[in-house]
Motif scaffolding. Structure first.
Motif, mmCIF file in Angstrom:
data_model
loop_
_atom_site.group_PDB
_atom_site.id
_atom_site.type_symbol
_atom_site.label_atom_id
_atom_site.label_comp_id
_atom_site.label_asym_id
_atom_site.label_seq_id
_atom_site.Cartn_x
_atom_site.Cartn_y
_atom_site.Cartn_z
ATOM 1 N N LEU A 186 0.842 -1.213 0.000
ATOM 2 C CA LEU A 186 0.000 0.000 0.000
ATOM 3 C C LEU A 186 0.872 1.257 0.000
ATOM 4 C CD1 LEU A 186 -2.900 -0.769 2.512
ATOM 5 C CD2 LEU A 186 -3.128 -0.288 0.059
ATOM 6 N N ASP A 187 1.938 1.240 0.796
ATOM 7 C CA ASP A 187 2.834 2.392 0.861
ATOM 8 C C ASP A 187 3.373 2.726 -0.532
ATOM 9 O OD1 ASP A 187 3.100 3.696 3.243
ATOM 10 O OD2 ASP A 187 4.605 2.322 4.051
ATOM 11 N N ARG A 188 3.815 1.703 -1.208
ATOM 12 C CA ARG A 188 4.368 1.887 -2.552
ATOM 13 C C ARG A 188 3.279 2.425 -3.492
ATOM 14 N NH1 ARG A 188 6.557 -1.770 -6.405
ATOM 15 N NH2 ARG A 188 6.743 -0.565 -8.334
ATOM 16 N N LEU A 189 2.075 1.837 -3.419
ATOM 17 C CA LEU A 189 0.991 2.262 -4.311
ATOM 18 C C LEU A 189 0.606 3.715 -4.029
ATOM 19 C CD1 LEU A 189 -0.858 1.194 -6.545
ATOM 20 C CD2 LEU A 189 -2.527 0.616 -4.787
ATOM 21 N N LEU A 190 0.457 4.048 -2.759
ATOM 22 C CA LEU A 190 0.040 5.415 -2.413
ATOM 23 C C LEU A 190 1.098 6.440 -2.837
ATOM 24 C CD1 LEU A 190 -2.332 4.092 -0.993
ATOM 25 C CD2 LEU A 190 -1.889 5.509 1.001
ATOM 26 N N GLY A 191 2.348 6.016 -2.838
ATOM 27 C CA GLY A 191 3.427 6.918 -3.263
ATOM 28 C C GLY A 191 3.356 7.248 -4.743
ATOM 29 N N GLU A 192 2.707 6.375 -5.528
ATOM 30 C CA GLU A 192 2.728 6.570 -6.985
ATOM 31 C C GLU A 192 1.339 6.789 -7.585
ATOM 32 O OE1 GLU A 192 5.473 4.281 -9.198
ATOM 33 O OE2 GLU A 192 6.387 3.401 -7.409
ATOM 34 N N ALA A 193 0.290 6.589 -6.770
ATOM 35 C CA ALA A 193 -1.068 6.601 -7.329
ATOM 36 C C ALA A 193 -1.669 7.995 -7.380
ATOM 37 C CB ALA A 193 -1.965 5.715 -6.465
ATOM 38 N N GLY A 194 -2.595 8.194 -8.319
ATOM 39 C CA GLY A 194 -3.371 9.432 -8.349
ATOM 40 C C GLY A 194 -4.595 9.321 -7.458
ATOM 41 N N ILE A 195 -5.156 8.109 -7.366
ATOM 42 C CA ILE A 195 -6.342 7.858 -6.543
ATOM 43 C C ILE A 195 -5.939 6.921 -5.404
ATOM 44 C CG2 ILE A 195 -8.635 6.776 -6.496
ATOM 45 C CD1 ILE A 195 -9.033 7.408 -9.383
ATOM 46 N N VAL A 196 -6.339 7.254 -4.184
ATOM 47 C CA VAL A 196 -6.129 6.347 -3.047
ATOM 48 C C VAL A 196 -7.182 5.237 -3.146
ATOM 49 C CG1 VAL A 196 -6.224 6.151 -0.520
ATOM 50 C CG2 VAL A 196 -5.212 8.192 -1.583
ATOM 51 N N PRO A 197 -6.786 3.966 -3.032
ATOM 52 C CA PRO A 197 -7.795 2.890 -3.093
ATOM 53 C C PRO A 197 -8.933 3.158 -2.107
ATOM 54 C CG PRO A 197 -5.575 1.972 -2.945
ATOM 55 C CD PRO A 197 -5.432 3.455 -2.775
ATOM 56 N N ALA A 198 -10.166 2.916 -2.556
ATOM 57 C CA ALA A 198 -11.328 3.141 -1.682
ATOM 58 C C ALA A 198 -11.419 2.053 -0.621
ATOM 59 C CB ALA A 198 -12.600 3.167 -2.526
ATOM 60 N N VAL A 199 -10.947 0.858 -0.982
ATOM 61 C CA VAL A 199 -11.135 -0.337 -0.154
ATOM 62 C C VAL A 199 -9.885 -1.202 -0.220
ATOM 63 C CG1 VAL A 199 -12.406 -2.554 -0.180
ATOM 64 C CG2 VAL A 199 -13.659 -0.425 -0.523
ATOM 65 N N ASN A 200 -9.540 -1.871 0.861
ATOM 66 C CA ASN A 200 -8.611 -3.011 0.804
ATOM 67 C C ASN A 200 -9.346 -4.200 1.402
ATOM 68 O OD1 ASN A 200 -6.342 -4.602 0.451
ATOM 69 N ND2 ASN A 200 -5.245 -3.816 2.242
ATOM 70 N N GLN A 201 -9.610 -5.202 0.558
ATOM 71 C CA GLN A 201 -10.328 -6.407 1.010
ATOM 72 C C GLN A 201 -9.289 -7.420 1.483
ATOM 73 O OE1 GLN A 201 -12.522 -9.958 -1.178
ATOM 74 N NE2 GLN A 201 -13.737 -8.097 -1.399
ATOM 75 N N ILE A 202 -9.328 -7.747 2.770
ATOM 76 C CA ILE A 202 -8.276 -8.568 3.370
ATOM 77 C C ILE A 202 -8.861 -9.697 4.211
ATOM 78 C CG2 ILE A 202 -6.551 -6.723 3.458
ATOM 79 C CD1 ILE A 202 -7.369 -6.307 6.443
ATOM 80 N N GLU A 203 -8.050 -10.721 4.430
ATOM 81 C CA GLU A 203 -8.468 -11.766 5.369
ATOM 82 C C GLU A 203 -8.571 -11.147 6.762
ATOM 83 O OE1 GLU A 203 -6.185 -15.436 5.513
ATOM 84 O OE2 GLU A 203 -7.302 -16.091 7.295
ATOM 85 N N GLU A 220 -5.866 5.614 8.835
ATOM 86 C CA GLU A 220 -5.011 6.804 8.623
ATOM 87 C C GLU A 220 -5.139 7.358 7.200
ATOM 88 O OE1 GLU A 220 -0.479 6.702 8.973
ATOM 89 O OE2 GLU A 220 -1.226 5.563 10.696
ATOM 90 N N HIS A 221 -5.396 6.461 6.227
ATOM 91 C CA HIS A 221 -5.386 6.885 4.822
ATOM 92 C C HIS A 221 -6.770 6.916 4.180
ATOM 93 C CE1 HIS A 221 -1.144 5.784 5.499
ATOM 94 N NE2 HIS A 221 -0.921 6.771 4.649
#
Ligand SMILES: NC(=O)C1=CN([C@@H]2O[C@H](COP(=O)(O)OP(=O)(O)OC[C@H]3O[C@@H](n4cnc5c(N)ncnc54)[C@H](OP(=O)(O)O)[C@@H]3O)[C@@H](O)[C@H]2O)C=CC1
Ligand SMILES: O=C(O)C(=O)[C@@H](O)[C@H](O)C(=O)CO
Length: 275
Positions: free
Chosen positions: A144-161, A177-178
């Motif tokens: 997520l850290d890597r993605l947020l560093g490069e993304a234009g849109i912050v993911p709306a959801v992270n579906q996790i176990e 936090e994000h």
């Protein structure tokens, strides 16, 4: 039904029907039963091979399309910008819908290292209005850290176990936090073991509910979205009948004792299957 508001303003039902390992026709029947029972959200994936059945149930439900929330996911062999755009078109053909509510990258597949490029394709689909919100699944703090560093849109959801045996406190803290909504997969611990825990039987008796309802209530009180799977009509109904009781802080603390760090699915840091 309760809703969460995603980081782009879209409202998402807090409970949806999961359909992993459900054959296409059975998924259509389960989704139809769920919508009839009051569900407004279904979680499928290309991997599950039941997007057609889910789409049929949604189209035949008689419920206006804008009241329903459909999620599907891009599989691990569909990473890459062009491949992701093609994957989306193929999923939409199978679903038979004009637009999607939520599109997720199913796993980060760190060994391929193409999730940032894949994310750019999802951003484009969102900008074009073909999907109302985009997100990820099985992303870790590191990915997520890597993605947020490069993304234009912050993911709306992270579906996790996420279930009482794996409460994911660190990742949930990162999401909060994000502005990322936590969506729990295998929320009932896949229906084995967890639901037989004596503490859940005690809380079920205390509240006049089933152990599954106690676990689903625990999820709701953590603040996220939950997608229990069932093909059994009585359980489908039972699993959304959880909005009229509350676990007190002592109940929540009793459930916290079940944290054993046990994963039922693959570890996202090393899961690179792409077949
Ligand atoms: N993003 C990802 O990588 C993943 C996403 N998912 C998603 O999450 C969804 C849910 O997770 P899943 O792994 O299916 O497991 P769940 O934790 O939802 O458990 C499902 C099992 O519990 C049983 N069950 C359901 N309701 C009850 C109840 N009230 N009392 C007793 N038993 C019950 C079901 O039986 P029955 O059906 O026979 O009633 C089934 O065997 C998936 O279907 C899928 O949509 C899952 C895994 C990975
Ligand atoms: O169900 C899903 O959404 C999954 O991604 C999992 O089934 C995962 O692929 C797995 O458990 C493989 O063994």
């Amino acid at each position: 039904m309760d809703f969460v508001t995603l980081n782009n303003g879209v409202r998402m039902p807090r409970i949806g029907l999961g359909v992993w390992r459900v054959p296409d026709d059975e998924a259509a029947a389960a989704a139809a039963t769920a919508i009839e029972a009051g569900y407004r959200s279904v979680d499928t994936a290309k991997l599950y091979r039941n997007e057609r059945g889910v789409g049929r149930a949604v189209r035949a439900s008689g419920v206006p399309r804008e009241e329903l929330f459909v999620t599907t996911k891009l599989w691990n062999d569909e990473h890459g910008y062009d491949a992701a755009l093609r994957a989306f078109d193929a999923s939409m053909d199978r679903l038979g819908l004009d637009y999607l509510d939520l599109y997720l990258i199913h796993w980060p597949v760190p060994a391929r290292d193409r999730y940032v490029e894949t994310w750019r394709a999802l951003e484009r689909l969102c900008a074009e209005g073909r999907v109302r919100a985009v997100g990820v699944s099985n992303f870790t703090v590191e990915t997520l850290d890597r993605l947020l560093g490069e993304a234009g849109i912050v993911p709306a959801v992270n579906q996790i176990e996420l279930h009482p045996m794996l409460p994911q406190a660190e990742l949930r803290g990162y999401h909060a936090e994000h502005g990322i909504v936590t969506e729990a997969w295998s929320p009932l611990g896949q229906g084995r073991g967890l639901l037989e825990e004596p503490v859940l039987a005690e809380l079920a008796a205390k509240h006049g509910r089933s152990p599954a309802q106690v676990v689903l209530r625990w999820h709701l009180q953590l603040g996220g979205v939950v997608i229990p799977k069932s093909v059994t009509p009585s359980r489908i109904a039972e699993n959304i009948d959880v909005f009229d009781f509350v676990l007190d802080p002592g109940d929540m603390a009793a459930i916290a004792v079940l944290d054993s760090g046990t994963r039922l699915g693959p570890d996202p840091a090393t899961f690179n299957r792409a077949d």
